[in-house]
Write a protein that holds these residues in place. Structure first.
Motif, short mmCIF file in Angstrom:
data_model
loop_
_atom_site.label_atom_id
_atom_site.label_comp_id
_atom_site.label_asym_id
_atom_site.label_seq_id
_atom_site.Cartn_x
_atom_site.Cartn_y
_atom_site.Cartn_z
N UNK A 48 0.83 -1.21 0.00
CA UNK A 48 0.00 0.00 0.00
C UNK A 48 0.86 1.26 0.00
N UNK A 49 1.99 1.22 0.71
CA UNK A 49 2.90 2.36 0.68
C UNK A 49 3.40 2.63 -0.74
N UNK A 50 3.71 1.54 -1.45
CA UNK A 50 4.20 1.70 -2.81
C UNK A 50 3.08 2.07 -3.77
N UNK A 51 1.86 1.55 -3.52
CA UNK A 51 0.73 1.83 -4.39
C UNK A 51 0.75 1.00 -5.65
N UNK A 52 -0.03 -0.07 -5.69
CA UNK A 52 -0.06 -0.93 -6.87
C UNK A 52 -0.91 -0.26 -7.96
N UNK A 53 -0.36 -0.17 -9.15
CA UNK A 53 -1.08 0.43 -10.26
C UNK A 53 -2.19 -0.50 -10.76
N UNK A 54 -3.15 0.07 -11.48
CA UNK A 54 -4.32 -0.69 -11.93
C UNK A 54 -3.93 -1.88 -12.80
N UNK A 55 -2.85 -1.78 -13.54
CA UNK A 55 -2.42 -2.87 -14.42
C UNK A 55 -1.74 -4.01 -13.67
N UNK A 56 -1.38 -3.79 -12.40
CA UNK A 56 -0.68 -4.82 -11.63
C UNK A 56 -1.55 -6.05 -11.39
N UNK A 57 -1.03 -7.22 -11.76
CA UNK A 57 -1.77 -8.48 -11.61
C UNK A 57 -1.03 -9.51 -10.76
N UNK A 58 0.30 -9.45 -10.75
CA UNK A 58 1.11 -10.48 -10.10
C UNK A 58 2.20 -9.81 -9.28
N UNK A 59 2.47 -10.37 -8.08
CA UNK A 59 3.54 -9.87 -7.22
C UNK A 59 4.60 -10.96 -7.13
N UNK A 60 5.82 -10.65 -7.54
CA UNK A 60 6.90 -11.62 -7.60
C UNK A 60 7.90 -11.33 -6.48
N UNK A 61 8.34 -12.40 -5.79
CA UNK A 61 9.29 -12.29 -4.69
C UNK A 61 10.59 -12.96 -5.11
N UNK A 62 11.67 -12.17 -5.14
CA UNK A 62 12.98 -12.68 -5.54
C UNK A 62 13.89 -12.83 -4.32
N UNK A 63 14.61 -13.97 -4.26
CA UNK A 63 15.59 -14.18 -3.21
C UNK A 63 16.99 -13.88 -3.70
N UNK A 64 17.93 -13.80 -2.75
CA UNK A 64 19.33 -13.55 -3.09
C UNK A 64 20.02 -14.82 -3.60
N UNK A 65 19.42 -15.98 -3.41
CA UNK A 65 20.04 -17.22 -3.86
C UNK A 65 19.87 -17.37 -5.37
N UNK A 66 21.00 -17.61 -6.05
CA UNK A 66 21.03 -17.67 -7.51
C UNK A 66 21.72 -18.93 -7.98
N UNK A 67 21.34 -19.38 -9.17
CA UNK A 67 21.97 -20.55 -9.78
C UNK A 67 21.89 -20.44 -11.29
N UNK A 68 22.66 -21.29 -11.95
CA UNK A 68 22.69 -21.29 -13.41
C UNK A 68 21.84 -22.44 -13.93
N UNK A 69 20.92 -22.14 -14.83
CA UNK A 69 20.04 -23.13 -15.43
C UNK A 69 20.34 -23.23 -16.92
N UNK A 70 20.25 -24.45 -17.44
CA UNK A 70 20.35 -24.62 -18.88
C UNK A 70 18.95 -24.58 -19.47
N UNK A 71 18.66 -23.59 -20.27
CA UNK A 71 17.34 -23.40 -20.87
C UNK A 71 17.52 -23.32 -22.39
N UNK A 72 16.98 -24.34 -23.09
CA UNK A 72 17.09 -24.41 -24.56
C UNK A 72 18.54 -24.28 -25.02
N UNK A 73 19.40 -25.00 -24.33
CA UNK A 73 20.80 -25.06 -24.73
C UNK A 73 21.64 -23.88 -24.31
N UNK A 74 21.07 -22.97 -23.53
CA UNK A 74 21.81 -21.79 -23.10
C UNK A 74 21.89 -21.73 -21.58
N UNK A 75 23.03 -21.32 -21.04
CA UNK A 75 23.22 -21.17 -19.61
C UNK A 75 22.68 -19.80 -19.17
N UNK A 76 21.72 -19.83 -18.27
CA UNK A 76 21.06 -18.60 -17.83
C UNK A 76 21.11 -18.53 -16.31
N UNK A 77 21.53 -17.38 -15.78
CA UNK A 77 21.55 -17.20 -14.32
C UNK A 77 20.15 -16.84 -13.84
#
Length: 382
Positions: free
Chosen positions: A149-178
């Motif tokens: 509420x402090x930030x104020x979600x805009x009318x177009x907002x539909x999804x809230x995503x939570x990101x952590x500091x833990x990261x890893x490398x994934x192979x997606x369609x033959x490419x390494x992606x962090x």
């Protein structure tokens, strides 16, 4: 905050979480001095679990639960255990908001806080680890809703995503992606009054393996939703489809859809109605059958126990149990006959939903969301 609550928190911080249950009366799970464990025939006699190790999964030994608030709480880490220096910590609110915000840990702790009892299990918890990916704690933090509420979600907002500091490398369609570990909620679910951005667990700062300095708590959801080492909350107008929403922690089950049999995939989210027996003890001629129930916060009507082919008998539920906590229960089994017995529990909520035997649930391919009845075999000695 009342004087009583201030004194209670001082005691907890001075003595640690290990004495938490003592402040709330006699622990429901506690064993009497002359009470002995009864052998489970479906569990190795020397069953033990290793201590917590950074970057690994930690399964608890459910036979050793002694407190309402977990002294030993399960751990799952997907990309290892990041080191998040508190002096550099920032929680960023970004995306479709009117006011992008940033908070240090001290700024979060200066905001009005709330405590809530909440227990949860991993979406992959089940009988193969004797229900050991589970725990229950008292959490302290600030309201996610108030921060949004402090930030104020805009009318177009539909999804809230939570990101952590833990990261890893994934192979997606033959490419390494962090990739960063992340999960999301709809705006409606994110705005629940009970969601917290937490920094304390059982009266103490979060431990590194539980997400220090800050993690999410989404009561009533499986553990995967409670993102640890939280660094960013992002509002967007589309469904988030990262690995742990769209490809992993996805339950594949056979269901009837509008008269057609189909294999349906759903992202692991709210906890299903579940109970499990985890210990049997003996004291004189009385055997105590103990366990816990979990669900999404819907009030519980009853927990029952059945012995062999006998009737369902109502168990006693720990009076400390609350909406989102686990619900410890026990049943006193008197004059048990020597020999092998099968015991099982089931839980029913106020809407009449009943925990079914596994064979009556939809067929699943994945091991996610195992919530059928969990029969145990015990040996009663004469």
């Amino acid at each position: 905050m009342s004087i009583e609550n201030k004194e209670r928190r001082q005691v907890l911080k001075g003595l640690g979480a290990g004495l938490l249950a003592a402040t709330a009366g006699v622990p429901f799970f506690a064993m009497a001095q002359n009470e002995t464990l009864v052998r489970f025939l479906d569990m190795p006699e020397d069953y033990d679990v290793p201590p917590v190790e950074p970057g690994s999964t930690h399964i608890i030994n459910t036979r050793e639960i002694t407190n309402f608030y977990s002294r030993d709480f399960y751990v799952v880490q997907h990309y290892g255990q990041p080191d998040v220096p508190v002096e550099q910590y920032k929680l960023e609110l970004t995306g479709l908001v009117n006011r992008p915000l940033s908070f240090t840990l001290d700024e979060l702790k200066a905001m009005p806080s709330r405590e809530i009892d909440a227990g949860f299990e991993c979406g992959g918890n089940g009988g193969r680890m004797f229900q050991g990916l589970v725990g229950n704690a008292r959490w302290r933090g600030v309201s996610l809703r108030e921060v949004l509420n402090q930030a104020g979600i805009q009318d177009l907002g539909r999804e809230v995503v939570f990101f952590g500091a833990d990261q890893g490398t994934e192979e997606i369609r033959g490419r390494q992606v962090e990739q960063s570990f992340a999960r999301s909620l709809s705006v409606e679910d994110a705005m629940s009054d009970d969601n917290l951005i937490v920094y304390e667990m059982n009266g103490m700062p979060l431990e590194p393996h539980h997400g220090y300095p800050v993690r999410m708590l989404i009561p009533g959801f499986y553990g995967v939703a409670n993102v640890k080492w939280l660094t960013q909350i992002h509002v967007q107008d589309t469904r988030y489809m990262g690995r742990f929403m769209g490809r992993d922690y996805v339950t594949l089950k056979h269901e009837n859809v509008g008269g057609e049999d189909r294999w349906m995939e759903t992202s692991v989210a709210r906890m299903n109605l579940k109970s499990a027996i985890v210990r049997v003890t003996r004291r004189n001629n009385i055997h105590r059958i103990s366990g816990f129930a979990l669900n999404d916060g819907t009030p519980i009507r009853s927990i029952e126990v059945k012995i062999d082919d006998g009737p369902w008998m109502e168990a006693m539920i720990d009076p400390q149990a609350s909406q989102y906590s686990w619900k410890p229960f026990h049943y006193e089994w008197r004059n048990a006959s020597p020999g092998e017995h099968t015991i099982v529990s089931r839980v029913t909520d106020i809407n009449g939903r009943v925990q079914l035997p596994q064979e009556q649930l939809p067929e699943r391919v994945s091991y996610w969301e195992e919530f059928g009845q969990f029969p145990r075999r015990v040996l009663i000695e004469g």
